[in-house]
Write a protein that holds these residues in place. Structure first.
Motif, PDB file in Angstrom:
ATOM      1  N   ALA A   1       6.421   1.791   0.379  1.00 35.68           N
ATOM      2  CA  ALA A   1       5.066   1.288   0.575  1.00 35.68           C
ATOM      3  C   ALA A   1       5.068   0.380   1.792  1.00 35.68           C
ATOM      4  O   ALA A   1       6.114  -0.069   2.256  1.00 35.68           O
ATOM      5  CB  ALA A   1       4.578   0.527  -0.653  1.00 35.68           C
ATOM      6  N   TRP A   2       3.889   0.134   2.316  1.00 37.05           N
ATOM      7  CA  TRP A   2       3.722  -0.735   3.467  1.00 37.05           C
ATOM      8  C   TRP A   2       3.087  -2.040   3.007  1.00 37.05           C
ATOM      9  O   TRP A   2       2.091  -2.019   2.274  1.00 37.05           O
ATOM     10  CB  TRP A   2       2.797  -0.084   4.499  1.00 37.05           C
ATOM     11  CG  TRP A   2       3.401   1.053   5.222  1.00 37.05           C
ATOM     12  CD1 TRP A   2       3.923   1.039   6.474  1.00 37.05           C
ATOM     13  CD2 TRP A   2       3.539   2.411   4.767  1.00 37.05           C
ATOM     14  NE1 TRP A   2       4.386   2.284   6.823  1.00 37.05           N
ATOM     15  CE2 TRP A   2       4.155   3.155   5.786  1.00 37.05           C
ATOM     16  CE3 TRP A   2       3.195   3.073   3.587  1.00 37.05           C
ATOM     17  CZ2 TRP A   2       4.443   4.503   5.669  1.00 37.05           C
ATOM     18  CZ3 TRP A   2       3.484   4.421   3.459  1.00 37.05           C
ATOM     19  CH2 TRP A   2       4.101   5.118   4.491  1.00 37.05           C
ATOM     20  N   PRO A   3       3.617  -3.188   3.453  1.00 36.96           N
ATOM     21  CA  PRO A   3       2.939  -4.440   3.147  1.00 36.96           C
ATOM     22  C   PRO A   3       1.529  -4.422   3.746  1.00 36.96           C
ATOM     23  O   PRO A   3       1.341  -4.009   4.895  1.00 36.96           O
ATOM     24  CB  PRO A   3       3.804  -5.505   3.818  1.00 36.96           C
ATOM     25  CG  PRO A   3       5.150  -4.862   3.952  1.00 36.96           C
ATOM     26  CD  PRO A   3       4.871  -3.406   4.156  1.00 36.96           C
TER      27      PRO A   3
ATOM     28  N   LEU B   1      10.606   0.527  -2.345  1.00 35.61           N
ATOM     29  CA  LEU B   1      10.283  -0.111  -3.610  1.00 35.61           C
ATOM     30  C   LEU B   1      11.260   0.300  -4.702  1.00 35.61           C
ATOM     31  O   LEU B   1      11.413  -0.394  -5.695  1.00 35.61           O
ATOM     32  CB  LEU B   1       8.864   0.265  -4.047  1.00 35.61           C
ATOM     33  CG  LEU B   1       7.727  -0.128  -3.116  1.00 35.61           C
ATOM     34  CD1 LEU B   1       6.408   0.348  -3.681  1.00 35.61           C
ATOM     35  CD2 LEU B   1       7.711  -1.621  -2.883  1.00 35.61           C
ATOM     36  N   GLY B   2      11.871   1.440  -4.525  1.00 36.79           N
ATOM     37  CA  GLY B   2      12.820   1.976  -5.491  1.00 36.79           C
ATOM     38  C   GLY B   2      13.583   3.097  -4.838  1.00 36.79           C
ATOM     39  O   GLY B   2      13.552   3.262  -3.616  1.00 36.79           O
TER      40      GLY B   2
ATOM     41  N   LEU C   1       0.839  -1.195   0.000  1.00 35.88           N
ATOM     42  CA  LEU C   1       0.000   0.000   0.000  1.00 35.88           C
ATOM     43  C   LEU C   1       0.874   1.244   0.000  1.00 35.88           C
ATOM     44  O   LEU C   1       1.777   1.368   0.820  1.00 35.88           O
ATOM     45  CB  LEU C   1      -0.901   0.011   1.236  1.00 35.88           C
ATOM     46  CG  LEU C   1      -1.810  -1.197   1.436  1.00 35.88           C
ATOM     47  CD1 LEU C   1      -2.528  -1.093   2.770  1.00 35.88           C
ATOM     48  CD2 LEU C   1      -2.802  -1.315   0.302  1.00 35.88           C
ATOM     49  N   ARG C   2       0.576   2.155  -0.901  1.00 40.25           N
ATOM     50  CA  ARG C   2       1.271   3.442  -0.926  1.00 40.25           C
ATOM     51  C   ARG C   2       0.582   4.366   0.081  1.00 40.25           C
ATOM     52  O   ARG C   2      -0.469   4.052   0.634  1.00 40.25           O
ATOM     53  CB  ARG C   2       1.237   4.038  -2.332  1.00 40.25           C
ATOM     54  CG  ARG C   2       1.903   3.186  -3.409  1.00 40.25           C
ATOM     55  CD  ARG C   2       3.408   3.037  -3.252  1.00 40.25           C
ATOM     56  NE  ARG C   2       4.090   4.307  -3.250  1.00 40.25           N
ATOM     57  CZ  ARG C   2       4.544   4.934  -4.325  1.00 40.25           C
ATOM     58  NH1 ARG C   2       4.424   4.399  -5.510  1.00 40.25           N
ATOM     59  NH2 ARG C   2       5.149   6.099  -4.212  1.00 40.25           N
TER      60      ARG C   2
END
Length: 61
Positions: free
Chosen positions: A42-44, A36-37, A5-6
């Motif tokens: 983001a959060w799992p 992510l880069g 989730l962003r």
């Protein structure tokens, strides 16, 4: 594969604002995101769900 989730999705799911999320993270009370880069985090989804389930729920009197 785990869905990530962003920030806008995390804000919607938790009902918290961006600054509140970062404040809780700095206090160690909210999970930290994964990179992510070079400029994306983001959060799992499972981690956010576990955090929500660990929160005490309000009980109407």
């Amino acid at each position: 594969m785990t869905k990530h989730l962003r920030m806008p999705a995390v804000m919607e799911v938790t009902g918290l604002g961006r600054s509140t999320i970062y404040a809780l993270m700095s206090q160690g009370k909210f999970p930290t995101p994964v990179k992510l880069g070079s400029r994306a985090v983001a959060w799992p989804e499972t981690v956010v769900a576990e955090w929500l389930n660990s929160r005490p729920s309000a009980v109407a009197a």
